[in-house]
Design a protein around this motif. Structure first.
Motif, PDB file in Angstrom:
ATOM      1  N   LEU A   1      11.370   3.329   5.928  1.00 59.09           N
ATOM      2  CA  LEU A   1      10.096   2.507   6.149  1.00 59.09           C
ATOM      3  C   LEU A   1       9.083   3.435   6.477  1.00 59.09           C
ATOM      4  O   LEU A   1       9.126   4.578   7.253  1.00 59.09           O
ATOM      5  CB  LEU A   1      10.553   1.672   7.435  1.00 59.09           C
ATOM      6  CG  LEU A   1      11.122   0.476   7.398  1.00 59.09           C
ATOM      7  CD1 LEU A   1      11.424  -0.344   8.647  1.00 59.09           C
ATOM      8  CD2 LEU A   1      10.763  -0.350   6.204  1.00 59.09           C
ATOM      9  N   TYR A   2       8.044   3.216   5.906  1.00 59.08           N
ATOM     10  CA  TYR A   2       6.657   4.048   6.095  1.00 59.08           C
ATOM     11  C   TYR A   2       5.539   3.231   6.181  1.00 59.08           C
ATOM     12  O   TYR A   2       5.551   1.909   5.809  1.00 59.08           O
ATOM     13  CB  TYR A   2       6.301   4.797   4.642  1.00 59.08           C
ATOM     14  CG  TYR A   2       7.317   6.032   4.250  1.00 59.08           C
ATOM     15  CD1 TYR A   2       6.616   7.287   4.710  1.00 59.08           C
ATOM     16  CD2 TYR A   2       8.595   5.859   3.903  1.00 59.08           C
ATOM     17  CE1 TYR A   2       7.631   8.555   4.208  1.00 59.08           C
ATOM     18  CE2 TYR A   2       9.148   6.981   3.823  1.00 59.08           C
ATOM     19  CZ  TYR A   2       8.821   8.315   3.765  1.00 59.08           C
ATOM     20  OH  TYR A   2       9.790   9.371   3.711  1.00 59.08           O
ATOM     21  N   ARG A   3       4.511   3.712   6.784  1.00 66.07           N
ATOM     22  CA  ARG A   3       3.326   2.849   6.886  1.00 66.07           C
ATOM     23  C   ARG A   3       2.303   3.917   6.846  1.00 66.07           C
ATOM     24  O   ARG A   3       2.245   5.122   7.336  1.00 66.07           O
ATOM     25  CB  ARG A   3       3.272   2.069   8.324  1.00 66.07           C
ATOM     26  CG  ARG A   3       3.008   2.792   9.458  1.00 66.07           C
ATOM     27  CD  ARG A   3       2.876   1.869  10.647  1.00 66.07           C
ATOM     28  NE  ARG A   3       2.778   2.547  12.023  1.00 66.07           N
ATOM     29  CZ  ARG A   3       2.952   2.119  13.208  1.00 66.07           C
ATOM     30  NH1 ARG A   3       3.319   0.788  13.327  1.00 66.07           N
ATOM     31  NH2 ARG A   3       3.106   2.636  14.279  1.00 66.07           N
ATOM     32  N   TYR A   4       1.100   3.295   6.239  1.00 64.41           N
ATOM     33  CA  TYR A   4      -0.260   4.201   6.093  1.00 64.41           C
ATOM     34  C   TYR A   4      -1.387   3.479   7.095  1.00 64.41           C
ATOM     35  O   TYR A   4      -1.399   2.279   7.013  1.00 64.41           O
ATOM     36  CB  TYR A   4      -0.498   4.123   4.735  1.00 64.41           C
ATOM     37  CG  TYR A   4      -1.823   5.061   4.733  1.00 64.41           C
ATOM     38  CD1 TYR A   4      -1.795   6.360   4.692  1.00 64.41           C
ATOM     39  CD2 TYR A   4      -3.137   4.301   3.902  1.00 64.41           C
ATOM     40  CE1 TYR A   4      -3.082   6.860   4.629  1.00 64.41           C
ATOM     41  CE2 TYR A   4      -4.402   4.801   3.914  1.00 64.41           C
ATOM     42  CZ  TYR A   4      -4.296   6.240   4.106  1.00 64.41           C
ATOM     43  OH  TYR A   4      -5.493   6.892   3.883  1.00 64.41           O
ATOM     44  N   LEU A   5      -1.917   4.205   7.917  1.00 55.64           N
ATOM     45  CA  LEU A   5      -2.996   3.488   8.985  1.00 55.64           C
ATOM     46  C   LEU A   5      -4.199   3.855   8.176  1.00 55.64           C
ATOM     47  O   LEU A   5      -4.611   5.201   8.041  1.00 55.64           O
ATOM     48  CB  LEU A   5      -2.826   4.392  10.243  1.00 55.64           C
ATOM     49  CG  LEU A   5      -1.293   3.880  10.990  1.00 55.64           C
ATOM     50  CD1 LEU A   5      -1.457   4.964  12.355  1.00 55.64           C
ATOM     51  CD2 LEU A   5      -1.184   2.753  11.167  1.00 55.64           C
TER      52      LEU A   5
ATOM     53  N   ASP B   1      -2.231  -1.810  -4.274  1.00 49.98           N
ATOM     54  CA  ASP B   1      -1.863  -0.293  -4.663  1.00 49.98           C
ATOM     55  C   ASP B   1      -2.088   0.588  -3.365  1.00 49.98           C
ATOM     56  O   ASP B   1      -3.020   0.177  -2.640  1.00 49.98           O
ATOM     57  CB  ASP B   1      -2.607   0.196  -5.923  1.00 49.98           C
ATOM     58  CG  ASP B   1      -2.315  -0.621  -7.086  1.00 49.98           C
ATOM     59  OD1 ASP B   1      -1.110  -1.032  -7.263  1.00 49.98           O
ATOM     60  OD2 ASP B   1      -3.463  -0.777  -7.964  1.00 49.98           O
ATOM     61  N   LEU B   2      -1.316   1.587  -3.240  1.00 53.24           N
ATOM     62  CA  LEU B   2      -1.289   2.579  -2.333  1.00 53.24           C
ATOM     63  C   LEU B   2      -2.465   3.357  -2.828  1.00 53.24           C
ATOM     64  O   LEU B   2      -2.777   3.715  -3.889  1.00 53.24           O
ATOM     65  CB  LEU B   2      -0.036   3.622  -2.095  1.00 53.24           C
ATOM     66  CG  LEU B   2       1.029   2.230  -1.631  1.00 53.24           C
ATOM     67  CD1 LEU B   2       2.437   3.204  -1.599  1.00 53.24           C
ATOM     68  CD2 LEU B   2       1.058   1.729  -0.301  1.00 53.24           C
ATOM     69  N   PRO B   3      -3.120   4.131  -1.623  1.00 53.78           N
ATOM     70  CA  PRO B   3      -4.007   5.055  -1.851  1.00 53.78           C
ATOM     71  C   PRO B   3      -3.546   6.157  -2.744  1.00 53.78           C
ATOM     72  O   PRO B   3      -2.468   6.528  -2.469  1.00 53.78           O
ATOM     73  CB  PRO B   3      -4.456   5.663  -0.530  1.00 53.78           C
ATOM     74  CG  PRO B   3      -4.159   4.484   0.632  1.00 53.78           C
ATOM     75  CD  PRO B   3      -2.965   3.893  -0.265  1.00 53.78           C
ATOM     76  N   VAL B   4      -4.343   6.940  -3.584  1.00 57.03           N
ATOM     77  CA  VAL B   4      -3.767   7.959  -4.286  1.00 57.03           C
ATOM     78  C   VAL B   4      -3.197   9.203  -3.598  1.00 57.03           C
ATOM     79  O   VAL B   4      -2.196   9.749  -3.861  1.00 57.03           O
ATOM     80  CB  VAL B   4      -5.083   8.508  -4.986  1.00 57.03           C
ATOM     81  CG1 VAL B   4      -4.807   9.925  -5.928  1.00 57.03           C
ATOM     82  CG2 VAL B   4      -5.504   7.633  -6.243  1.00 57.03           C
TER      83      VAL B   4
END
Length: 72
Positions: free
Chosen positions: A39-43, A2-5
């Motif tokens: 396209l997205y990315r979370y560092l 899951d992605l962070p809240v």
């Protein structure tokens, strides 16, 4: 995974639907969305959200007081 809240809230507030998670590592999560530039990315370590526009990753400012406190 899951992605962070924080990211889920950002996507919800901007009416962007997460379609799939493309890649996940210890450093980042890359995912495809319904946005014009999908396209997205979370560092994960630096808590930065980025989206790819014409091959370049651009930072998105998130309103997270915890992250801001850690930076200053």
């Amino acid at each position: 995974m899951d992605l962070p809240v924080l990211i889920e809230n950002y996507m919800f507030n901007h009416q962007i639907k997460v379609l799939s998670i493309l890649d996940e590592s210890k450093e980042h999560i890359t995912f495809r969305t319904s946005a014009a530039f999908p396209l997205y990315r979370y560092l994960k370590i630096s808590h930065i959200l980025q989206h790819q526009i014409k091959g370049r990753w651009n930072d998105i400012k998130l309103e997270d007081k915890k992250v801001q406190e850690r930076l200053f």
